[in-house]
Write an enzyme that holds these catalytic residues in place. Structure first.
Site, mmCIF file in Angstrom:
data_model
loop_
_atom_site.group_PDB
_atom_site.id
_atom_site.type_symbol
_atom_site.label_atom_id
_atom_site.label_comp_id
_atom_site.label_asym_id
_atom_site.label_seq_id
_atom_site.Cartn_x
_atom_site.Cartn_y
_atom_site.Cartn_z
ATOM 1 N N SER A 1 40.151 38.869 28.951
ATOM 2 C CA SER A 1 41.621 38.910 28.399
ATOM 3 C C SER A 1 41.321 38.479 27.001
ATOM 4 O O SER A 1 40.822 37.781 26.519
ATOM 5 C CB SER A 1 42.130 37.917 29.123
ATOM 6 O OG SER A 1 43.600 37.775 28.524
ATOM 7 N N TYR B 1 43.182 29.766 32.811
ATOM 8 C CA TYR B 1 42.818 31.326 32.875
ATOM 9 C C TYR B 1 42.377 31.767 31.425
ATOM 10 O O TYR B 1 41.287 32.377 31.616
ATOM 11 C CB TYR B 1 44.499 32.009 32.757
ATOM 12 C CG TYR B 1 44.359 33.552 32.570
ATOM 13 C CD1 TYR B 1 43.876 34.077 33.786
ATOM 14 C CD2 TYR B 1 44.658 34.043 31.729
ATOM 15 C CE1 TYR B 1 43.836 35.449 33.524
ATOM 16 C CE2 TYR B 1 44.626 35.387 31.400
ATOM 17 C CZ TYR B 1 44.212 36.295 32.513
ATOM 18 O OH TYR B 1 44.198 37.628 32.385
HETATM 19 N N1 LIG Z 1 48.055 42.673 32.557
HETATM 20 C C1 LIG Z 1 47.788 42.077 31.523
HETATM 21 O O1 LIG Z 1 48.607 41.569 30.733
HETATM 22 C C2 LIG Z 1 46.503 41.427 31.298
HETATM 23 C C3 LIG Z 1 45.783 41.169 30.348
HETATM 24 C C4 LIG Z 1 44.623 40.721 30.299
HETATM 25 C C5 LIG Z 1 43.756 40.638 31.219
HETATM 26 N N2 LIG Z 1 44.218 41.065 32.581
HETATM 27 C C6 LIG Z 1 43.297 41.145 33.744
HETATM 28 O O2 LIG Z 1 43.294 42.364 34.127
HETATM 29 C C7 LIG Z 1 42.958 42.220 35.579
HETATM 30 C C8 LIG Z 1 43.834 43.086 36.387
HETATM 31 O O3 LIG Z 1 45.145 42.367 36.212
HETATM 32 P P1 LIG Z 1 46.439 43.149 36.624
HETATM 33 O O4 LIG Z 1 47.369 42.789 35.293
HETATM 34 O O5 LIG Z 1 46.306 44.560 36.922
HETATM 35 O O6 LIG Z 1 47.157 42.294 37.581
HETATM 36 P P2 LIG Z 1 47.472 42.642 39.210
HETATM 37 O O7 LIG Z 1 48.251 43.960 39.426
HETATM 38 O O8 LIG Z 1 47.919 41.251 39.883
HETATM 39 O O9 LIG Z 1 46.004 42.800 39.720
HETATM 40 C C9 LIG Z 1 45.179 42.045 40.160
HETATM 41 C C10 LIG Z 1 44.316 42.771 41.338
HETATM 42 O O10 LIG Z 1 43.219 41.485 41.764
HETATM 43 C C11 LIG Z 1 43.388 41.852 43.143
HETATM 44 N N3 LIG Z 1 42.556 40.246 43.635
HETATM 45 C C12 LIG Z 1 42.956 39.403 43.175
HETATM 46 N N4 LIG Z 1 42.330 38.347 43.829
HETATM 47 C C13 LIG Z 1 41.444 38.986 44.499
HETATM 48 C C14 LIG Z 1 40.203 38.818 45.647
HETATM 49 N N5 LIG Z 1 40.146 37.365 45.848
HETATM 50 N N6 LIG Z 1 39.723 39.779 46.037
HETATM 51 C C15 LIG Z 1 39.609 40.790 45.975
HETATM 52 N N7 LIG Z 1 40.726 41.479 45.058
HETATM 53 C C16 LIG Z 1 41.330 40.525 44.397
HETATM 54 C C17 LIG Z 1 44.333 42.123 43.788
HETATM 55 O O11 LIG Z 1 44.585 42.736 44.904
HETATM 56 P P3 LIG Z 1 44.693 41.938 46.131
HETATM 57 O O12 LIG Z 1 45.868 41.151 45.963
HETATM 58 O O13 LIG Z 1 45.057 43.161 47.094
HETATM 59 O O14 LIG Z 1 43.272 41.734 46.568
HETATM 60 C C18 LIG Z 1 45.058 42.914 42.697
HETATM 61 O O15 LIG Z 1 45.160 44.503 42.825
HETATM 62 C C19 LIG Z 1 42.842 40.854 35.986
HETATM 63 O O16 LIG Z 1 41.477 40.324 35.976
HETATM 64 C C20 LIG Z 1 43.589 40.266 34.689
HETATM 65 O O17 LIG Z 1 43.274 38.906 34.519
HETATM 66 C C21 LIG Z 1 45.442 41.323 32.598
#
Ligand SMILES: NC(=O)c1ccc[n+]([C@@H]2O[C@H](COP(=O)([O-])OP(=O)(O)OC[C@H]3O[C@@H](n4cnc5c(N)ncnc54)[C@H](OP(=O)(O)O)[C@@H]3O)[C@@H](O)[C@H]2O)c1
Length: 263
Positions: free
Chosen positions: A154, A167
């Site tokens: 991130s 985070y």
């Molecule tokens: N969106 C942003 O602005 C942003 C920016 C920087 C970095 N990121 C990173 O990008 C990644 C994806 O985030 P996103 O934005 O797409 O958010 P999101 O839609 O909330 O996706 C997170 C995913 O992780 C899965 N997950 C969480 N805990 C888990 C576990 N214990 N076991 C298996 N799966 C798990 C969730 O699925 P289940 O709940 O079904 O398990 C969900 O599909 C994350 O690592 C986040 O920190 C996002």
């Protein structure tokens, strides 16, 4: 007349006959990563806890003519993750790339953050990501396969947004580990890199960005906009493909210049 050499493009970026494993593939960035890798020809293993969103991703990929299979697993459960990787190896083409994308957010000022919250954020974003990478690398080694690991970190690993310190620390640790993995596995043909996304609207932050404070935060960005999950496609396909044979231990920041906010 322009001539586009499609064989050159598919040699560089094609993933036919290879398996891509994407964690957190039921939503947001993981769903889009899975779609992009399937479009490049990979058969994609979709991992996450909730079955229905994984099945939805699977359907979307089938609809675009790709191949994918869902595996419901909690990435913090080391044994279950190992069994899932074994099943993928048994039933799918050779392992090639792991996209370590599953992650959790969590806002808390440092004076208020609870021990449970710290354990949860570090447990998923750092510990589980490291153990998943190691389990994946062990299987590549055992099969004498080369491959790629892409850790989704991130922008918060580089900046210090108020309320996101734990985070940010969890992602800074994963970015550090990315370089260590690259170094330790360099002689095995496993390339490990990171992507630092800026703010992209997904389930992890939608409610916050739709609040008045969130809208104000968007207005303060250099281009006054959030990203969409597709914004990562270019960096992801590069780091997941044969084209990145000479890139390891690197981070690509994909943030639309958001790190220049306020400067
Ligand atoms: N969106 C942003 O602005 C942003 C920016 C920087 C970095 N990121 C990173 O990008 C990644 C994806 O985030 P996103 O934005 O797409 O958010 P999101 O839609 O909330 O996706 C997170 C995913 O992780 C899965 N997950 C969480 N805990 C888990 C576990 N214990 N076991 C298996 N799966 C798990 C969730 O699925 P289940 O709940 O079904 O398990 C969900 O599909 C994350 O690592 C986040 O920190 C996002």
């Amino acid at each position: 007349m322009t001539h586009i050499d499609t064989t050159f493009l598919s040699r560089c970026f094609g993933l036919d006959g290879r398996t891509a494993v994407v964690t957190g593939a039921g939503s947001g960035l993981g769903r889009q990563a899975a779609k992009a890798l399937a479009a490049a020809g990979a058969e994609v293993a979709l991992l996450g806890r909730r079955k229905p969103p994984l099945k939805e991703t699977e359907e979307l990929i089938r609809h675009q003519g790709g191949r994918a299979r869902s595996f419901s697993v909690d990435v913090t459960d080391r044994d279950a993750l190992g069994q899932t990787l074994d099943a993928i190896q048994r039933d799918m083409p050779p392992l090639w790339v792991l996209v370590n994308n599953a992650g959790v957010g969590g806002r808390a000022p440092l004076l208020d953050v609870s021990a449970e919250q710290i354990d949860q954020i570090l447990g998923v974003n750092t510990k589980a990501a490291l153990l998943a990478a190691a389990a994946f690398a062990q299987r590549l080694l055992a099969g004498q396969l080369q491959g790629r690991i892409v850790n989704i970190c991130s922008l918060a690993a580089q900046t210090h947004p108020v309320g996101l310190a734990v985070y940010g620390a969890s992602k800074a640790a994963l970015e550090h580990l990315t370089r260590s993995m690259a170094r330790e596995w360099i002689s095995h043909g496993i390339n490990v890199n990171a992507i630092n996304p800026g703010y992209i609207e997904t389930d992890i932050n939608r409610a916050m960005f739709r609040s008045p404070a969130g809208q104000k935060a968007v207005e303060s960005l250099p281009r006054q906009r959030l990203g969409t999950p597709e914004a990562l496609d270019g960096a992801l396909l590069l780091l997941s493909s044969p084209a990145s044979a000479f890139i390891t231990g690197s981070t690509i920041t994909v943030d639309d210049g958001q790190r220049f906010s306020g400067s």
